[in-house]
Design an enzyme around this catalytic site. Structure first.
Site, PDB file in Angstrom:
ATOM      1  N   CYS A 244      14.804  37.071 -35.170  1.00 37.19           N
ATOM      2  CA  CYS A 244      15.383  37.982 -36.175  1.00 37.19           C
ATOM      3  C   CYS A 244      16.876  37.789 -36.443  1.00 37.19           C
ATOM      4  CB  CYS A 244      15.113  39.423 -35.771  1.00 37.19           C
ATOM      5  SG  CYS A 244      13.369  39.829 -35.877  1.00 37.19           S
TER       6      CYS A 244
HETATM    7  N1  LIG Z   1       9.723  40.298 -33.879  1.00 38.45           N
HETATM    8  C1  LIG Z   1      10.635  41.254 -33.993  1.00 38.45           C
HETATM    9  O1  LIG Z   1      11.309  41.601 -33.020  1.00 38.45           O
HETATM   10  C2  LIG Z   1      10.862  41.944 -35.318  1.00 38.45           C
HETATM   11  C3  LIG Z   1      11.564  43.155 -35.337  1.00 38.45           C
HETATM   12  C4  LIG Z   1      11.766  43.788 -36.558  1.00 38.45           C
HETATM   13  C5  LIG Z   1      11.313  43.217 -37.732  1.00 38.45           C
HETATM   14  N2  LIG Z   1      10.648  42.020 -37.693  1.00 38.45           N
HETATM   15  C6  LIG Z   1      10.164  41.466 -38.951  1.00 38.45           C
HETATM   16  O2  LIG Z   1       8.776  41.788 -39.072  1.00 38.45           O
HETATM   17  C7  LIG Z   1       8.069  40.730 -39.711  1.00 38.45           C
HETATM   18  C8  LIG Z   1       6.972  40.205 -38.797  1.00 38.45           C
HETATM   19  O3  LIG Z   1       7.564  39.709 -37.625  1.00 38.45           O
HETATM   20  P1  LIG Z   1       6.723  39.395 -36.296  1.00 38.45           P
HETATM   21  O4  LIG Z   1       7.711  39.014 -35.261  1.00 38.45           O
HETATM   22  O5  LIG Z   1       5.772  40.493 -36.024  1.00 38.45           O
HETATM   23  O6  LIG Z   1       5.934  38.096 -36.780  1.00 38.45           O
HETATM   24  P2  LIG Z   1       4.891  37.224 -35.948  1.00 38.45           P
HETATM   25  O7  LIG Z   1       5.128  35.828 -36.352  1.00 38.45           O
HETATM   26  O8  LIG Z   1       4.936  37.616 -34.506  1.00 38.45           O
HETATM   27  O9  LIG Z   1       3.479  37.708 -36.509  1.00 38.45           O
HETATM   28  C9  LIG Z   1       3.104  37.616 -37.852  1.00 38.45           C
HETATM   29  C10 LIG Z   1       1.596  37.624 -37.936  1.00 38.45           C
HETATM   30  O10 LIG Z   1       1.235  37.598 -39.332  1.00 38.45           O
HETATM   31  C11 LIG Z   1       0.105  36.750 -39.483  1.00 38.45           C
HETATM   32  N3  LIG Z   1       0.034  36.315 -40.876  1.00 38.45           N
HETATM   33  C12 LIG Z   1       0.724  35.354 -41.501  1.00 38.45           C
HETATM   34  N4  LIG Z   1       0.371  35.297 -42.813  1.00 38.45           N
HETATM   35  C13 LIG Z   1      -0.563  36.250 -43.010  1.00 38.45           C
HETATM   36  C14 LIG Z   1      -1.303  36.688 -44.137  1.00 38.45           C
HETATM   37  N5  LIG Z   1      -1.143  36.129 -45.326  1.00 38.45           N
HETATM   38  N6  LIG Z   1      -2.211  37.683 -43.978  1.00 38.45           N
HETATM   39  C15 LIG Z   1      -2.383  38.258 -42.744  1.00 38.45           C
HETATM   40  N7  LIG Z   1      -1.696  37.889 -41.651  1.00 38.45           N
HETATM   41  C16 LIG Z   1      -0.793  36.903 -41.769  1.00 38.45           C
HETATM   42  C17 LIG Z   1       0.338  35.638 -38.489  1.00 38.45           C
HETATM   43  O11 LIG Z   1      -0.883  34.983 -38.153  1.00 38.45           O
HETATM   44  C18 LIG Z   1       0.928  36.411 -37.302  1.00 38.45           C
HETATM   45  O12 LIG Z   1      -0.081  36.855 -36.407  1.00 38.45           O
HETATM   46  C19 LIG Z   1       9.128  39.685 -40.091  1.00 38.45           C
HETATM   47  O13 LIG Z   1       9.589  39.964 -41.376  1.00 38.45           O
HETATM   48  C20 LIG Z   1      10.240  39.963 -39.079  1.00 38.45           C
HETATM   49  O14 LIG Z   1      11.501  39.542 -39.549  1.00 38.45           O
HETATM   50  C21 LIG Z   1      10.395  41.376 -36.507  1.00 38.45           C
END
Ligand SMILES: NC(=O)c1ccc[n+]([C@@H]2O[C@H](COP(=O)([O-])OP(=O)(O)OC[C@H]3O[C@@H](n4cnc5c(N)ncnc54)[C@H](O)[C@@H]3O)[C@@H](O)[C@H]2O)c1
Length: 399
Positions: A244
């Site tokens: 992030c």
């Molecule tokens: N990881 C963190 O600490 C955190 C904290 C706050 C915000 N965010 C934000 O939240 C969002 C997600 O982050 P994350 O860390 O959970 O991501 P991640 O990569 O851990 O997980 C994303 C998931 O989405 C799935 N995916 C991808 N394309 C898809 C689609 N078209 N349909 C359905 N599923 C799909 C992937 O297979 C994966 O399992 C990002 O925008 C990130 O910046 C992350």
């Protein structure tokens, strides 16, 4: 706890750190939840009651599927929004929005993924029904994902339609901050930029303290005792990583440039961070001489202590710098999945060992963990990239 809303059927799309935490949070409150992820293996695990992310315990089970159901009343979009040259890659988000538009089933669409200011108005609204859109950014920290989801510092709800905002607010306990789409989007980026700025400030002061022979620990403690600044998030080291902070800082810089603003401070925050890996390798060189042909053990690969996640890990630029200088690199991490990720990236260019200090000319501890001291041998020069338990006994990058 607020009463559950039996009228709402929740669908969480994208089951990574954010989606899983969101789904577990709502399911444990008794809401009906279905999760969706394009990764079928992940869905199968979830349907067996196993969590694909070790830190996210399934307090209550929910069903997962690789296709979006048609009868949800609220769709929480939690798909990845990684970096690209323009700042942010919105392709997963656009794909989901297009699919939801085809369904046109009247469900509310809640953007929980981090998206650059203006995305909801300019990219999402034209692809969905703009009367049914809410921006609800997530602020959890990996390592304490569920704890943060159940005790959020704030629940930001951005809507252009107050009734819709009320509807989503009813699903949470707060504390709430209600606003419009673009403000909600910017709150997320401003928050991460503030954290990144604090860390680069701390690293710069720590670098200066080391050069001046001052105690970094005491200097930072002295600064943190001022109530206007807070003592948390004051750890010096090789810089911030993860999925992030670096990506969001970069995306915000690109967004500023698009509206004609030169974000000088944010660019410096980025530069200070980038420079820390090189400083660590240079420090090692001052201790053991030219690195060409030397074998360097590198301990700890996660982007922070205790996580099975190497996205944005600062060990990557450290290894790149070591290899550029002709060193041989041998890595070790407690988590096999972290080691696998490095094997995928570096293949045979580096070595992997359960006994990393054997034959090493020097050692860098990039991401320390409880117990790392047991691996360390007195005859191998060692430098810590970040402080951790018992760190005072060892030289550090900036202490
Ligand atoms: N990881 C963190 O600490 C955190 C904290 C706050 C915000 N965010 C934000 O939240 C969002 C997600 O982050 P994350 O860390 O959970 O991501 P991640 O990569 O851990 O997980 C994303 C998931 O989405 C799935 N995916 C991808 N394309 C898809 C689609 N078209 N349909 C359905 N599923 C799909 C992937 O297979 C994966 O399992 C990002 O925008 C990130 O910046 C992350």
């Amino acid at each position: 706890m607020t009463k559950i809303d039996e009228n709402e059927k929740i669908c969480v799309i994208g089951l990574g750190f954010v989606g899983l935490s969101t789904a577990v949070y709502f399911a444990s409150r008794g809401q009906e939840v279905v999760g969706v992820d394009t990764d079928e293996g992940k869905c199968e695990m979830i349907n067996r009651g196993e969590s694909p992310v070790s830190e996210i315990e399934f307090l209550v089970r929910f069903k997962a599927s690789s296709s979006i159901p048609s009868n949800a009343s609220v769709y929480f979009i939690c798909v990845p929004t990684p970096s690209n040259e323009d700042g942010i890659d919105l392709s997963c988000l656009i794909q989901v929005c297009n699919e939801l538009r085809e369904r046109n089933d009247g469900g509310v669409v809640v953007i929980r993924s981090t998206v650059t200011p203006g995305t909801t108005k300019n990219v999402v609204a034209p692809r969905t029904n703009s009367d049914r859109l809410v921006v609800n950014p997530e602020f959890l920290q990996e390592g304490k994902a569920l704890k943060d989801s159940f005790n959020p510092s704030r629940v930001v709800i951005g809507s252009e339609n107050p009734e819709l905002g009320d509807r989503i607010q009813k699903l949470y306990d707060g504390p709430f901050l209600r606003t419009d789409w673009v403000t909600a989007e910017l709150i997320k980026y401003a928050s991460n930029a503030a954290l990144a700025t604090k860390l680069s400030f701390v690293n710069e002061i720590a670098n200066i303290a080391k050069l001046l022979g001052a105690s970094t620990e005491k200097v930072l403690k002295g600064v943190g005792m001022d109530q206007r600044f807070s003592p948390s998030y004051m750890e010096p080291g090789i810089g911030f990583g993860g999925s992030c902070l670096p990506k969001d800082l970069y995306a915000l810089i690109k967004s500023c440039e698009r509206v004609g603003y030169d974000p000088k401070l944010l660019k410096s925050v980025y530069e200070v961070n980038e420079g820390q890996a090189k400083r660590l390798v240079e420090l090692l060189e001052t201790r053991i001489g030219n690195l060409k042909g030397k074998l360097i053990a590198l301990l700890g690969l996660g982007f922070k202590e205790g996580v099975e996640d190497v996205r944005g890990s600062r060990s990557f630029p450290v290894i790149d710098e070591l290899l550029d200088r002709g060193a041989r690199v041998k890595i070790y991490d407690l988590f096999e999945s972290n080691v696998e990720a490095f094997k995928n990236r570096y293949g045979d260019s580096i070595e992997y060992s359960e006994n990393p200090l054997k034959g090493a000319d020097g050692c860098l501890v990039t991401t320390p963990w409880k117990g790392v001291n047991a691996l360390i041998r007195g005859d191998v020069p060692i430098i810590f990239g970040r402080p951790y338990m018992g760190f005072e006994k060892f030289e550090g990058l900036n202490w």
